[in-house]
Design a protein around this motif. Structure first.
Motif, PDB file in Angstrom:
ATOM      1  N   TYR A 208      12.600  22.633   4.160  1.00 44.39           N
ATOM      2  CA  TYR A 208      12.630  23.799   4.666  1.00 44.39           C
ATOM      3  C   TYR A 208      13.715  23.604   6.017  1.00 44.39           C
ATOM      4  CZ  TYR A 208      11.397  27.803   7.728  1.00 44.39           C
ATOM      5  OH  TYR A 208      11.423  29.153   8.612  1.00 44.39           O
ATOM      6  N   ASP A 209      14.859  24.419   6.196  1.00 46.82           N
ATOM      7  CA  ASP A 209      15.747  24.208   7.080  1.00 46.82           C
ATOM      8  C   ASP A 209      15.828  25.591   8.192  1.00 46.82           C
ATOM      9  OD1 ASP A 209      17.869  24.413   8.711  1.00 46.82           O
ATOM     10  OD2 ASP A 209      19.524  23.896   6.993  1.00 46.82           O
ATOM     11  N   GLU A 210      14.607  25.330   9.018  1.00 44.57           N
ATOM     12  CA  GLU A 210      14.372  26.119   9.992  1.00 44.57           C
ATOM     13  C   GLU A 210      15.543  26.914  10.802  1.00 44.57           C
ATOM     14  OE1 GLU A 210      10.985  26.859  13.445  1.00 44.57           O
ATOM     15  OE2 GLU A 210      11.375  24.963  12.554  1.00 44.57           O
ATOM     16  N   GLN A 211      16.457  25.836  11.171  1.00 45.26           N
ATOM     17  CA  GLN A 211      17.532  26.406  11.895  1.00 45.26           C
ATOM     18  C   GLN A 211      18.580  27.123  11.389  1.00 45.26           C
ATOM     19  OE1 GLN A 211      17.597  25.743  15.155  1.00 45.26           O
ATOM     20  NE2 GLN A 211      15.767  24.817  14.793  1.00 45.26           N
ATOM     21  N   ARG A 212      18.737  27.174   9.901  1.00 43.69           N
ATOM     22  CA  ARG A 212      19.310  27.911   9.024  1.00 43.69           C
ATOM     23  C   ARG A 212      19.006  29.200   9.041  1.00 43.69           C
ATOM     24  NH1 ARG A 212      19.459  30.100   4.100  1.00 43.69           N
ATOM     25  NH2 ARG A 212      17.755  28.919   3.598  1.00 43.69           N
ATOM     26  N   ILE A 213      17.685  29.321   8.967  1.00 42.93           N
ATOM     27  CA  ILE A 213      17.067  30.732   8.908  1.00 42.93           C
ATOM     28  C   ILE A 213      17.223  31.374  10.384  1.00 42.93           C
ATOM     29  CG2 ILE A 213      14.884  32.084   9.073  1.00 42.93           C
ATOM     30  CD1 ILE A 213      15.406  31.043   6.340  1.00 42.93           C
ATOM     31  N   ALA A 214      17.286  30.560  11.647  1.00 46.03           N
ATOM     32  CA  ALA A 214      17.242  31.164  12.880  1.00 46.03           C
ATOM     33  C   ALA A 214      18.779  31.475  13.114  1.00 46.03           C
ATOM     34  CB  ALA A 214      16.903  30.027  13.834  1.00 46.03           C
ATOM     35  N   ARG A 215      19.659  30.717  12.420  1.00 47.87           N
ATOM     36  CA  ARG A 215      21.193  31.046  12.699  1.00 47.87           C
ATOM     37  C   ARG A 215      21.515  32.275  11.930  1.00 47.87           C
ATOM     38  NH1 ARG A 215      21.894  25.506  11.836  1.00 47.87           N
ATOM     39  NH2 ARG A 215      22.463  26.024   9.809  1.00 47.87           N
ATOM     40  N   GLY A 216      20.852  32.539  10.595  1.00 49.95           N
ATOM     41  CA  GLY A 216      21.294  33.626   9.938  1.00 49.95           C
ATOM     42  C   GLY A 216      20.889  35.029  10.397  1.00 49.95           C
ATOM     43  N   ALA A 217      19.542  34.872  11.096  1.00 55.15           N
ATOM     44  CA  ALA A 217      19.140  36.081  11.678  1.00 55.15           C
ATOM     45  C   ALA A 217      19.697  36.379  12.729  1.00 55.15           C
ATOM     46  CB  ALA A 217      17.630  35.731  12.123  1.00 55.15           C
ATOM     47  N   ARG A 218      20.177  35.614  13.632  1.00 51.99           N
ATOM     48  CA  ARG A 218      21.145  35.998  14.713  1.00 51.99           C
ATOM     49  C   ARG A 218      22.488  36.613  14.495  1.00 51.99           C
ATOM     50  NH1 ARG A 218      18.708  30.864  16.664  1.00 51.99           N
ATOM     51  NH2 ARG A 218      20.786  29.975  16.173  1.00 51.99           N
ATOM     52  N   ALA A 219      22.868  35.948  13.409  1.00 56.72           N
ATOM     53  CA  ALA A 219      24.248  36.400  12.798  1.00 56.72           C
ATOM     54  C   ALA A 219      24.228  37.761  12.342  1.00 56.72           C
ATOM     55  CB  ALA A 219      24.677  35.367  11.852  1.00 56.72           C
ATOM     56  N   ILE A 220      22.896  37.988  11.675  1.00 53.20           N
ATOM     57  CA  ILE A 220      22.829  39.449  11.109  1.00 53.20           C
ATOM     58  C   ILE A 220      22.702  40.551  12.264  1.00 53.20           C
ATOM     59  CG2 ILE A 220      21.074  40.847   9.870  1.00 53.20           C
ATOM     60  CD1 ILE A 220      20.590  38.678   8.020  1.00 53.20           C
ATOM     61  N   ARG A 221      21.797  40.147  13.189  1.00 54.94           N
ATOM     62  CA  ARG A 221      21.773  41.096  14.435  1.00 54.94           C
ATOM     63  C   ARG A 221      23.054  41.270  15.209  1.00 54.94           C
ATOM     64  NH1 ARG A 221      17.004  37.616  14.949  1.00 54.94           N
ATOM     65  NH2 ARG A 221      17.921  36.952  16.913  1.00 54.94           N
ATOM     66  N   ALA A 222      23.967  40.230  15.152  1.00 55.37           N
ATOM     67  CA  ALA A 222      25.284  40.496  16.031  1.00 55.37           C
ATOM     68  C   ALA A 222      26.267  41.301  15.276  1.00 55.37           C
ATOM     69  CB  ALA A 222      25.715  38.980  16.137  1.00 55.37           C
ATOM     70  N   ARG A 223      26.053  41.013  13.936  1.00 53.26           N
ATOM     71  CA  ARG A 223      26.944  41.839  13.167  1.00 53.26           C
ATOM     72  C   ARG A 223      26.707  43.372  12.843  1.00 53.26           C
ATOM     73  NH1 ARG A 223      26.690  37.088   8.976  1.00 53.26           N
ATOM     74  NH2 ARG A 223      28.138  35.523   9.764  1.00 53.26           N
ATOM     75  N   PHE A 224      25.636  43.682  12.533  1.00 55.19           N
ATOM     76  CA  PHE A 224      24.947  44.994  12.409  1.00 55.19           C
ATOM     77  C   PHE A 224      24.575  45.795  13.536  1.00 55.19           C
ATOM     78  CE2 PHE A 224      24.655  42.860   8.170  1.00 55.19           C
ATOM     79  CZ  PHE A 224      24.948  44.030   7.264  1.00 55.19           C
ATOM     80  N   THR A 225      25.606  46.212  14.598  1.00 50.36           N
ATOM     81  CA  THR A 225      25.234  47.089  15.228  1.00 50.36           C
ATOM     82  C   THR A 225      25.190  48.483  15.086  1.00 50.36           C
ATOM     83  OG1 THR A 225      27.697  47.788  15.721  1.00 50.36           O
ATOM     84  CG2 THR A 225      26.665  45.541  16.738  1.00 50.36           C
ATOM     85  N   ALA A 226      24.708  49.388  15.817  1.00 49.93           N
ATOM     86  CA  ALA A 226      24.413  50.818  15.613  1.00 49.93           C
ATOM     87  C   ALA A 226      25.871  51.446  15.006  1.00 49.93           C
ATOM     88  CB  ALA A 226      24.029  51.489  16.579  1.00 49.93           C
ATOM     89  N   ASP A 227      26.944  51.134  15.579  1.00 55.40           N
ATOM     90  CA  ASP A 227      28.352  51.873  15.378  1.00 55.40           C
ATOM     91  C   ASP A 227      28.824  51.273  13.817  1.00 55.40           C
ATOM     92  OD1 ASP A 227      28.352  53.242  17.682  1.00 55.40           O
ATOM     93  OD2 ASP A 227      29.660  51.736  18.594  1.00 55.40           O
ATOM     94  N   VAL A 228      28.304  49.989  13.670  1.00 55.20           N
ATOM     95  CA  VAL A 228      28.892  49.596  12.351  1.00 55.20           C
ATOM     96  C   VAL A 228      28.102  50.140  11.307  1.00 55.20           C
ATOM     97  CG1 VAL A 228      28.775  47.425  10.740  1.00 55.20           C
ATOM     98  CG2 VAL A 228      29.748  47.335  13.094  1.00 55.20           C
ATOM     99  N   ILE A 229      26.710  50.192  11.208  1.00 54.75           N
ATOM    100  CA  ILE A 229      25.793  50.919  10.398  1.00 54.75           C
ATOM    101  C   ILE A 229      26.302  52.300  10.126  1.00 54.75           C
ATOM    102  CG2 ILE A 229      23.779  51.470   9.695  1.00 54.75           C
ATOM    103  CD1 ILE A 229      22.798  48.843  11.111  1.00 54.75           C
ATOM    104  N   ALA A 230      26.705  52.978  11.113  1.00 52.90           N
ATOM    105  CA  ALA A 230      26.678  54.531  11.101  1.00 52.90           C
ATOM    106  C   ALA A 230      28.018  54.596  10.661  1.00 52.90           C
ATOM    107  CB  ALA A 230      26.527  55.189  12.592  1.00 52.90           C
ATOM    108  N   ALA A 231      29.032  53.742  10.466  1.00 52.38           N
ATOM    109  CA  ALA A 231      30.366  54.082   9.936  1.00 52.38           C
ATOM    110  C   ALA A 231      30.363  54.380   8.742  1.00 52.38           C
ATOM    111  CB  ALA A 231      31.148  53.051  10.466  1.00 52.38           C
ATOM    112  N   THR A 232      29.459  53.759   8.014  1.00 45.19           N
ATOM    113  CA  THR A 232      29.562  53.780   6.433  1.00 45.19           C
ATOM    114  C   THR A 232      28.103  54.576   5.912  1.00 45.19           C
ATOM    115  OG1 THR A 232      28.463  51.859   6.140  1.00 45.19           O
ATOM    116  CG2 THR A 232      30.803  51.783   6.097  1.00 45.19           C
ATOM    117  N   ALA A 233      27.140  54.783   6.732  1.00 47.39           N
ATOM    118  CA  ALA A 233      25.965  55.547   6.139  1.00 47.39           C
ATOM    119  C   ALA A 233      26.023  56.834   5.539  1.00 47.39           C
ATOM    120  CB  ALA A 233      24.735  55.372   7.285  1.00 47.39           C
ATOM    121  N   ALA A 234      26.950  57.658   6.367  1.00 47.94           N
ATOM    122  CA  ALA A 234      27.303  58.948   5.727  1.00 47.94           C
ATOM    123  C   ALA A 234      27.922  59.039   4.455  1.00 47.94           C
ATOM    124  CB  ALA A 234      28.161  59.502   6.730  1.00 47.94           C
ATOM    125  N   SER A 235      28.664  57.974   4.161  1.00 56.27           N
ATOM    126  CA  SER A 235      29.234  57.737   2.525  1.00 56.27           C
ATOM    127  C   SER A 235      28.350  57.014   1.686  1.00 56.27           C
ATOM    128  CB  SER A 235      30.710  57.479   2.516  1.00 56.27           C
ATOM    129  OG  SER A 235      30.855  56.145   3.179  1.00 56.27           O
TER     130      SER A 235
END
Length: 492
Positions: A208-235
C-alpha cells in the motif's frame, strides 16, 4: 527483467497453453481436467466468453460432469449471470451432494440474490463437511449473528486453538470470523483482539503506497479549481441518467443504492469499474490528456465522445430490467469516484452525485472489521484514519468549487432515524416522482454484491449507530489519523 517484459512472456506462455489444451480437448472432449485448465487460462487472458463456451461444449458431450457444472457455475457467478450460475451449481450439487466448495459457492450466489436463509443453510452444510475451512465460517458470520451456544462458534474457537495448522490466509479469515461472531455476542474486547490479528496478517501481505494516494489527492485539488470546472461544464453531455454514489466504505452507500434502485425508474449497477475503464480508454485515445487532469485541453466533441462512451457502457450493465422503457437513472456505487467528481461535473453537468457519510469512528471501525479484497488502506488503523482525512479533504474541496446543491450529502444516522424523510430527499434530488417501493427496499430482489448484502435485505435497524469502541489508547493510531483527541469526538 522489467515487469512489462515479464507480463509479455507470461501472456505468450498462456497463449501457447491455450493451443495445447485445445488440441488435448479435441482428442478427449469430455475431459473435465483439460476443460478446467483451458477455461482458467482463457479467463487469465480476459477471454471469459470463450471459457464459458468451453465449459458448455464439454457438457454437451457429457452433462453428468460435476466438476464442469461447478466450474461453469462459479464463472457465471463471477460475471454476474446469477440465474445461469444457480442452475449449474444446483446440477453440481445434485451430482455430488457432499461437495463443500459447491455448497459455499451456492451460498454466495443465493445471498447475492437475496435468499439469505438458503445461503446460511448451505454454509452450515459446508462447515459440517469441512470443519477446518475458515472461509466457510467467515461467510456464515457475515450473514448471521451466532448465539453463544451455536455449534459453529464452538467449532471456530476449537479451530483457533490449532491455528498453527492453518496458513496465513486461513488464520486471517478465522480471526475475521471470530471478530464478527464475538462482537455479535457482546464480547467486544475479545472481538477487537481478533480483528487486530486479522488485519496485521492482511497488512503484511498487502502493498500500500500511502504517499501516492496523498500526492494524487493534492494534485487533483490543485488542478480542479472552480474556474477550470466551470469552463467546460456548460458544454458537457446533457444526460441526467448517471447517478454516482461516493464516500467511504461502510458509510451506508449500499442502503442508499438499495433505496434508490427500488424505484421503478432506477437501475442500480452497484460497484462497477465503468467510469475508471472509460477514463483509461479515453487516455489512450487522447494521448495529450491524463486521467486525473481536467478536460479543458480536449474539444467539446472529444469530451462528448468520452461521455457517450460511458453511457453506452452503463446501458450494457442493465440486465434483468422489467420496465416498459429504459431506466431514467443508473447508479454507479464505486465509492472512490469521489476523486473524479471534477471530471464527472465536466462530462455530465446534470449527473447526480450522492455522498454517503457516517460518524468517522463508526465508519473506520466497520471498515476494520471487514476483509476487503482491494481496499488496502483498511488493514491498519493509522492508515485508515489518514485515508479518511484525504477523503474528507477531497469532499470539502468539491463543496468549495462546485455550485451549491451539486452534491447531495446523505448521513447514515439520519436515514436510520427517519427513513421516509431521507428516502424522499434522495428521490427528489434525482428529479424522480416519489414511489412507496423505496420504503420497502429490503423486499427488492436486485443483485447485491457488497459486504452489506445481508443488512439491506432487512428493514432499517439502529444497532450500527454508535457501535462499541475500544479505549483511546488502543484507538490512538486511528484517532491521530482522523485528527481527533479522543473517541468522544474531540478534535486534536
Amino acid at each position: 527483467m522489467q515487469d512489462a517484459d515479464r507480463t509479455r512472456i507470461d501472456r505468450y506462455r498462456a497463449l501457447l497453453a491455450v493451443e495445447t489444451l485445445r488440441e488435448a480437448l479435441a482428442r478427449d472432449p469430455a475431459s473435465a481436467g483439460t476443460a478446467r485448465d483451458l477455461a482458467r487460462t482463457l479467463v487469465e487472458l480476459g477471454r471469459v466468453d470463450e471459457a464459458i463456451a468451453c465449459y458448455r461444449t464439454v457438457l454437451d458431450h457429457d452433462p453428468s460432469l460435476h466438476a464442469i457444472h461447478a466450474g461453469l457455475g462459479t464463472l457465471l457467478r463471477n460475471t454476474g449471470r446469477h440465474a445461469e450460475a444457480l442452475h449449474h451449481l444446483e446440477q453440481a450439487h445434485a451430482l455430488q451432494p457432499d461437495d463443500a466448495p459447491v455448497h459455499a459457492v451456492l451460498a454466495l450466489v443465493l445471498q447475492e440474490l437475496g435468499h439469505i436463509d438458503a445461503a446460511i443453510a448451505h454454509l452450515r452444510r459446508a462447515i459440517a463437511l469441512a470443519p477446518d475451512e475458515p472461509n466457510y465460517y467467515l461467510g456464515l458470520t457475515r450473514l448471521s449473528a451466532l448465539p453463544a451456544d451455536d455449534p459453529a462458534l464452538a467449532a471456530m474457537q476449537a479451530l483457533a486453538g490449532r491455528a498453527g495448522t492453518l496458513d496465513d490466509q486461513g488464520r486471517m479469515r478465522l480471526h475475521f470470523a471470530l471478530g464478527k461472531a464475538l462482537a455479535d455476542s457482546g464480547h467486544h474486547r475479545a472481538s477487537f483482539d481478533h480483528l487486530l490479528k486479522a488485519n496485521a496478517i492482511r497488512r503484511a501481505q498487502t502493498p500500500y503506497d500511502e504517499q501516492r494516494i496523498a500526492r494524487g489527492a493534492r494534485a487533483i485539488r490543485a488542478r480542479f479549481t472552480a474556474d477550470v470546472i466551470a469552463a467546460t461544464a456548460a458544454s458537457g453531455h446533457p444526460s441526467p441518467r448517471p447517478v454516482f454514489i461516493v464516500g467511504m466504505p461502510r458509510s451506508g452507500s449500499t442502503l442508499v443504492e438499495q433505496i434508490l434502485a427500488s424505484h421503478p425508474l432506477v437501475f442500480g449497477a452497484g460497484e462497477v469499474g465503468t467510469l475508471s475503464d472509460t477514463l483509461q480508454d479515453a487516455a489512450k485515445r487522447f494521448p495529450d490528456w491524463r486521467v486525473g487532469t481536467p478536460l479543458t485541453g480536449l474539444s467539446a466533441r472529444d469530451r462528448h465522445a468520452i461521455a457517450e462512451d460511458y453511457l453506452h457502457r452503463l446501458d450494457r450493465l442493465v440486465t434483468g430490467w422489467t420496465g416498459d422503457r429504459p431506466p431514467a437513472r443508473i447508479s454507479n456505487k464505486t465509492l472512490d469516484n469521489f476523486f473524479h467528481i471534477g471530471l464527472i461535473r465536466q462530462l455530465w453537468p446534470n449527473a447526480r452525485i450522492i455522498h454517503t457519510l457516517r460518524d468517522p469512528i463508526d465508519t473506520c471501525l466497520s471498515c476494520f472489521s471487514i476483509p476487503f479484497d482491494k481496499l488496502a488502506f483498511t488493514f491498519d488503523l493509522g492508515e485508515l484514519g489518514r485515508y479518511h482525512r484525504h477523503y474528507q479533504d477531497q469532499m470539502t474541496h468539491w463543496r468549495q468549487v462546485l455550485p451549491p446543491g451539486t452534491i447531495l450529502d446523505v448521513r447514515y444516522e439520519d436515514i436510520v432515524a427517519d427513513l421516509e424523510t431521507g428516502a424522499r430527499r434522495i428521490i427528489a434530488y434525482c428529479d424522480l416522482p416519489w414511489d412507496e417501493a423505496c420504503l420497502r427496499f429490503h423486499e427488492s430482489r436486485r443483485l447485491v454484491r457488497t459486504s452489506s448484502v445481508a443488512q439491506v435485505r432487512r428493514p432499517i435497524y439502529r444497532s450500527a449507530v454508535g457501535r462499541w469502541r475500544p479505549d483511546d489508547e488502543t484507538l490512538r493510531p486511528l484517532l491521530d489519523g482522523l485528527g481527533m483527541a479522543s473517541a468522544a469526538g474531540d478534535t486534536a
